[in-house]
Design an enzyme around this catalytic site. Sequence first.
Site, PDB file in Angstrom:
ATOM      1  N   HIS A 174      -4.827   1.715   7.186  1.00  0.00           N
ATOM      2  CA  HIS A 174      -3.408   1.994   6.954  1.00  0.00           C
ATOM      3  C   HIS A 174      -2.791   2.534   8.237  1.00  0.00           C
ATOM      4  O   HIS A 174      -3.482   3.130   9.073  1.00  0.00           O
ATOM      5  CB  HIS A 174      -3.209   3.057   5.856  1.00  0.00           C
ATOM      6  CG  HIS A 174      -3.563   2.592   4.483  1.00  0.00           C
ATOM      7  ND1 HIS A 174      -4.242   3.382   3.576  1.00  0.00           N
ATOM      8  CD2 HIS A 174      -3.327   1.432   3.847  1.00  0.00           C
ATOM      9  CE1 HIS A 174      -4.408   2.720   2.447  1.00  0.00           C
ATOM     10  NE2 HIS A 174      -3.854   1.534   2.585  1.00  0.00           N
TER      11      HIS A 174
ATOM     12  N   GLU B  51       0.813  -1.220   0.000  1.00  0.00           N
ATOM     13  CA  GLU B  51       0.000   0.000   0.000  1.00  0.00           C
ATOM     14  C   GLU B  51       0.846   1.269   0.000  1.00  0.00           C
ATOM     15  O   GLU B  51       0.349   2.356   0.270  1.00  0.00           O
ATOM     16  CB  GLU B  51      -0.930  -0.022   1.211  1.00  0.00           C
ATOM     17  CG  GLU B  51      -1.895  -1.199   1.220  1.00  0.00           C
ATOM     18  CD  GLU B  51      -3.059  -1.039   0.260  1.00  0.00           C
ATOM     19  OE1 GLU B  51      -3.705   0.016   0.264  1.00  0.00           O
ATOM     20  OE2 GLU B  51      -3.329  -1.989  -0.509  1.00  0.00           O
TER      21      GLU B  51
ATOM     22  N   CYS C  67      -2.971  11.365   3.584  1.00  0.00           N
ATOM     23  CA  CYS C  67      -3.271  10.547   2.400  1.00  0.00           C
ATOM     24  C   CYS C  67      -2.967  11.300   1.111  1.00  0.00           C
ATOM     25  O   CYS C  67      -2.597  10.696   0.106  1.00  0.00           O
ATOM     26  CB  CYS C  67      -4.741  10.139   2.400  1.00  0.00           C
ATOM     27  SG  CYS C  67      -5.199   8.875   3.602  1.00  0.00           S
TER      28      CYS C  67
END
Length: 448
Positions: free
Chosen positions: A250, A174, A371
């Site tokens: 995450h 990721e 993000c």
Amino acid sequence: MKSYEVNFDGLVGPTHNYGGLSYGNVASQSNSQQSSNPKEAALQGLAKMKALMEMGFQQGVLAPQERPDVAALRRLGFSGSDAQVIERAAKDAMPLLVASCSASSMWVANAATVSPSADTADGRVHFTAANLNCKYHRSIEHPTTSRVLGAMFADQKHFAHHAALPAVAQFGDEGAANHTRFCRDYGQAGVEFFVFGRSAFDTRYPAPQKYPARQTLEASQAVARLHGLGDDGVVYAQQNPSVIDQGVFHNDVIAVGNGEVLFYHEDAFLETDKMLAELQAKLGKRGGNFQSICVPRSQVTVEDAVRSYLFNSQLLSRADGSMLLIVPEECRGNERVWQYLQDLTSSGGLIREVKVFDLKQSMQNGGGPACLRLRVALNQTELAAVNPGVIMTAPLYGTLTQWVDKHYRDRLSENDLADPQLLLECRTALDELTQILKLGAVYPFQIN
């Protein structure tokens, strides 16, 4: 030689919509099927970039993806002209059309993992595009991501690019959302901190029971090998499975680090004391003084953290040595989180100031300030070798806001995704954007 941490923020794409595609992401699922405002989303992101640039931080921009991804739909059996492919997908498999229209590439913390030249064996900055294998709508991003990064960081003397890891569950990667780097100075050798949710092959590591653990230990280890990182400069830590099951998909939803500082929630990791000791020892050998700030669950619950995105913030080093925390407006709207931040900044500790940004359009889809940015540590020579078209300046900000006003819709619903005109609008906008950012041909419609 002076070095910098440059934040390359993702530019929100013209098809920004609330498809509810990300299982395990509470915000994404809870706002599913609502109408979005792509124009507002892009302008909110640009406003944050401009503000940080004006504060004196190095700031860049990373282009969005071509959406809808007609080529991906063709691979799934839809045929005919581009308009017919979209029409047939809308009629027969609307969820696949929604997935092909996702603007999730705006969250460029997932674009790649980046290791600075001070850490790597060959003295170059290394990039590995994330395969994002856990979610179909994100797994289709990495080919374009690789081309865009290659156009931004093109000088092979300074930059090395690696293809995404094998697209299988065992190597789920990721990107930088599960990667942090600690260092005394951005230009000096540091310690790279890889956080994983599960191991693909070692059953000793527990796994979450409700939501998927997207990052594997094996993927993190593979990236470290590709980047030529030494064992003395790497620390691996496992994310707490119980917080993954509470929506912490995450690590950057529960912890953030920068410089010599880790800001984290008490429940973020397994074997926390062991991990902190290893970080302190390894950074100490590289001349650093590792420090940590633990947010106790008694003051901020995991639910508070997930809903406010307290930890999905940007922790930035200022010239006077203090740190600035960039948080979303939702932190001010949570009484416990806001009180904690007031106490934190008034205590005279490492984090002296909090700045709040309105990123509602991104937040409703499950992504906050952290993000939206990919961090790249660069020395002066490397920064000079970056494609200058992607470095944020006042004129570029003005050009991009005009570009958004010209090309973006101010309302988008699921039904609008079936409009073939949206594809034409997106391609027209992106073709112009590649000229603005001096990227060359990076999109499939420009290449094929």
